[in-house]
Design a protein around this motif. Sequence first.
Motif, PDB file in Angstrom:
ATOM      1  N   UNK A  98      37.114  35.751  39.998  1.00  0.00           N
ATOM      2  CA  UNK A  98      37.950  36.143  41.147  1.00  0.00           C
ATOM      3  C   UNK A  98      37.929  35.141  42.293  1.00  0.00           C
ATOM      4  N   UNK A 117      40.229  32.279  41.515  1.00  0.00           N
ATOM      5  CA  UNK A 117      41.561  32.520  40.964  1.00  0.00           C
ATOM      6  C   UNK A 117      42.669  32.080  41.903  1.00  0.00           C
ATOM      7  N   UNK A 118      42.312  31.742  43.140  1.00  0.00           N
ATOM      8  CA  UNK A 118      43.338  31.234  44.047  1.00  0.00           C
ATOM      9  C   UNK A 118      42.873  29.920  44.642  1.00  0.00           C
ATOM     10  N   UNK A 167      44.504  44.689  37.499  1.00  0.00           N
ATOM     11  CA  UNK A 167      44.519  45.171  38.877  1.00  0.00           C
ATOM     12  C   UNK A 167      43.412  44.461  39.668  1.00  0.00           C
ATOM     13  N   UNK A 168      43.761  43.992  40.854  1.00  0.00           N
ATOM     14  CA  UNK A 168      42.772  43.334  41.703  1.00  0.00           C
ATOM     15  C   UNK A 168      42.692  44.073  43.039  1.00  0.00           C
ATOM     16  N   UNK A 169      41.516  44.102  43.649  1.00  0.00           N
ATOM     17  CA  UNK A 169      41.362  44.871  44.886  1.00  0.00           C
ATOM     18  C   UNK A 169      42.095  44.221  46.061  1.00  0.00           C
ATOM     19  N   UNK A 170      42.603  45.074  46.957  1.00  0.00           N
ATOM     20  CA  UNK A 170      43.317  44.564  48.126  1.00  0.00           C
ATOM     21  C   UNK A 170      42.338  43.876  49.070  1.00  0.00           C
ATOM     22  N   UNK A 171      41.178  44.492  49.249  1.00  0.00           N
ATOM     23  CA  UNK A 171      40.156  43.891  50.102  1.00  0.00           C
ATOM     24  C   UNK A 171      39.036  43.395  49.200  1.00  0.00           C
ATOM     25  N   UNK A 172      38.727  42.124  49.352  1.00  0.00           N
ATOM     26  CA  UNK A 172      37.674  41.530  48.529  1.00  0.00           C
ATOM     27  C   UNK A 172      36.577  41.017  49.451  1.00  0.00           C
ATOM     28  N   UNK A 193      36.451  49.700  37.662  1.00  0.00           N
ATOM     29  CA  UNK A 193      37.225  50.264  38.767  1.00  0.00           C
ATOM     30  C   UNK A 193      36.825  51.720  38.882  1.00  0.00           C
ATOM     31  N   UNK A 203      38.871  54.002  46.064  1.00  0.00           N
ATOM     32  CA  UNK A 203      38.676  53.202  44.849  1.00  0.00           C
ATOM     33  C   UNK A 203      37.885  51.926  45.133  1.00  0.00           C
ATOM     34  N   UNK A 204      36.963  51.640  44.244  1.00  0.00           N
ATOM     35  CA  UNK A 204      36.058  50.513  44.451  1.00  0.00           C
ATOM     36  C   UNK A 204      36.031  49.630  43.220  1.00  0.00           C
ATOM     37  N   UNK A 213      37.737  46.599  47.279  1.00  0.00           N
ATOM     38  CA  UNK A 213      38.285  47.922  47.562  1.00  0.00           C
ATOM     39  C   UNK A 213      39.736  47.939  47.153  1.00  0.00           C
ATOM     40  N   UNK A 214      40.077  48.930  46.332  1.00  0.00           N
ATOM     41  CA  UNK A 214      41.475  49.021  45.904  1.00  0.00           C
ATOM     42  C   UNK A 214      42.266  49.857  46.888  1.00  0.00           C
ATOM     43  N   UNK A 215      43.566  49.687  46.851  1.00  0.00           N
ATOM     44  CA  UNK A 215      44.430  50.503  47.702  1.00  0.00           C
ATOM     45  C   UNK A 215      44.553  51.900  47.102  1.00  0.00           C
ATOM     46  N   UNK A 233      42.274  48.970  52.863  1.00  0.00           N
ATOM     47  CA  UNK A 233      42.899  48.664  51.580  1.00  0.00           C
ATOM     48  C   UNK A 233      44.166  49.482  51.387  1.00  0.00           C
ATOM     49  N   UNK A 234      44.055  50.786  51.678  1.00  0.00           N
ATOM     50  CA  UNK A 234      45.218  51.654  51.498  1.00  0.00           C
ATOM     51  C   UNK A 234      46.350  51.207  52.412  1.00  0.00           C
ATOM     52  N   UNK A 240      39.759  39.953  54.780  1.00  0.00           N
ATOM     53  CA  UNK A 240      39.228  40.257  53.457  1.00  0.00           C
ATOM     54  C   UNK A 240      40.350  40.490  52.460  1.00  0.00           C
ATOM     55  N   UNK A 242      42.765  40.118  49.706  1.00  0.00           N
ATOM     56  CA  UNK A 242      42.699  39.234  48.544  1.00  0.00           C
ATOM     57  C   UNK A 242      44.132  38.999  48.069  1.00  0.00           C
ATOM     58  N   UNK A 254      46.074  40.364  44.869  1.00  0.00           N
ATOM     59  CA  UNK A 254      46.254  41.795  44.645  1.00  0.00           C
ATOM     60  C   UNK A 254      47.623  42.258  45.118  1.00  0.00           C
ATOM     61  N   UNK A 281      48.437  58.015  48.081  1.00  0.00           N
ATOM     62  CA  UNK A 281      47.990  57.909  49.459  1.00  0.00           C
ATOM     63  C   UNK A 281      48.351  59.126  50.271  1.00  0.00           C
TER      64      UNK A 281
END
Lengths: 501, 242
Positions: free
Chosen positions: A386, A389-390, A409-414, A469, A477-478, A499-501, B64-65, B92, B94, B97, B201
Amino acid sequence: MMQKRYMSIWFSTLLTDWIRIKRPALKDLPLVFSDKAGNRMVITAASKEAASLGIHLGMPLADARAIVPDLEVIENQCHKSKKLLTALGRWCIRYTPLVALEEDQGLILDISGCAHLWGGEKAYLREIVNRLRGIGYQVRASISDTMGTAWAVSRYGRVSPIIKSGEELNALLPLPPMALRISPIASQKLIKLGLKTIGSFISMPRSVLRRRIGEDSMERIEQVLGQKEDFFLPITVPEVYSERLASMEPIRTRKGIEIAIEKLLFQLCTKLQSDGMGLRSALLQSYRIDGQVIKTQIGTNSPSVNTSHLFKLFSLQIDKIEPKMGIELFTMDAVRFDRLDPGQESLWMTEKSMSNQKVIELLDRLAGKLGAQVIQRYLPQPHHWPERSIKKVDSITEPLSLPWRTDRLRPVQLLKVPEPVQVTAPIPDYPPMLFRYQGVTHQVKKADGPERIEREWWLEKGEHRDYYQLEDAEGKRYWLFRSGHYSPEKPSQWFIHGFFA
Amino acid sequence: MAAVKKDIIGKLQEQILNLQGFKPERNAHGIDFGLGIISNAFPGNVFPLAALHEFLATNLEDASASGGFISVLLSTLMKKGGLCLWISTQRKIFPPSLITFGLSPERIIFIDLQNERDVLWASEEALKCESLTAVVTELDEISFAQSRRLQLVIEKSRVTAFVIRKNAEKLSSTLAAARWRISAMPSGAIDGLPGLGFARWHVELLKVKNGIPGNWMIEYAAGVFKPVKQVPFNDLKIRKAV
């Protein structure tokens, strides 16, 4: 047509003078330059001290060392003398717009109509020679109607360096045949024949002379005497984009500085634009009455001649220009400029291609105040890991070279660095039942995984990661992973990474 | 008769909005974000563009949400091209995503700054640039005066601003057109299979200028907001969004 006047400047010890200016410690030491010729080192330049000890040009370095054991040798500077001469030639542009290089360590200046500005040829010559000697170069100069005569007198002349119009021949008469710059073979031949001065053979019939010294040398003699046109190739000077603005009254207000910058930018940009150039970096120098010079520099992400945009970049820094007693002079130089690309297309700008420029200008403003490193753009890299990857890219127009991955699927906050968590996991390869992160216990209700991501062993060493996940009772989601293989002996290390959305 | 009445009421409402200073051209093209009945909460039943939208996200889960939700909105906004700025400290997000939400990460320029003051300055500068589609700002606090500055800039440039407030403890009032809170909800199983379902959500619209606040449930799947069949948390009085 106006009578042409030429000035020849001879740097008798160009390279050695240059190195002595740079390294004053070498003064008065026997000093030579040497270069490879075939497979041996040969002397290419020698200082006066070295020459007086019997070292001459073309002598093998080993021989010279035998004569003077503690000889100072500077090697491999074969292109230096041309470079130096070009630089000196550019310096001479202040005396005349037409300066040409000569083969052996000399410059030739076309000074027609220039000398009177310095109060006559005598003063003109003295000024140039004194200035160059002041820098540290041994020079001899001469002024004449033809380039050939000026060349000859500067190198061989003993009487007066200034040859009046029509006096060329008289000045040449006592000089040796070499002064005509004919081929060495021809001049050697003349000396062997006992014709040791130009005067002894110049009045001979042409046909007789031609038979002995050849057609080329005859042509040369005609050039020297002004009977035939000589060849003059002036050196070019790179365009300098520089503007200055002096103020009658010292400027002390912000408004005044702004007006000065606007004016200078307008002049500079008009000039650049007419040459099809755009500004990449500009330096503003504000000369204060108290002698201080304040330097302010701006840079842009792409060439620009948009004065209002460039002004905005400067206006971010106006606060740094403290006028104190007042500023009497502003100068602005284009430190860097590039060819202006009239229609820069970029790939995502289908409808808004015109507006790309505005975004670039905005980014310039941000970079100007906060530093260019704050601007980040990312493109995918062919790595699964991860963190890798960018990749960051500098340009906002660099296109996508490979598509973004949508299959995983990749988490929004890493998290930049994965943080350890305490986990209760039932059996190997099962997702955890609960985990504890920052003092809160999360009951895992749903889970996907594992997704094993191997470390790229050719880049770094370490354990692979098994990513899960997880969704807790609240639906949050984590992204957790276990580092390395499960082993019954020692508890596995678990980390939270995103953290996933 | 009822239709006539509805017509009259609609016109009257429009007049009221005008009197309240609401400019209907805020979303003149009527871009549909697929938000379903959530749109009804806004004045004129359209999602206001060229306005300040505030999202409360005090923890990383909510961030995140919110990030996901904003990405969906941005992807709709940027369908026709354009660029977006994401200004933050300690980012943070990413980038890879965001493609999940239909947003091409290469079209976002991230501005990573050191302190809040720079974030505000950069946001204001960015919002002045009408060539941008939207500006996302992450910050701890924003005062009324600061939000007013942004709002004034927006009114000229007509760029949409999304502000993610990471510290909602000292919740000052702002000039935002809407204040949102997006939080996660337990997902439903896909076709009765184990594992994670689509992102779901809980959308709270805490404040809407000239509109009606409310809270809804929304699910994002296959590029659009999807109707949700089963509704958990009955006691929360969440309405179905789509």
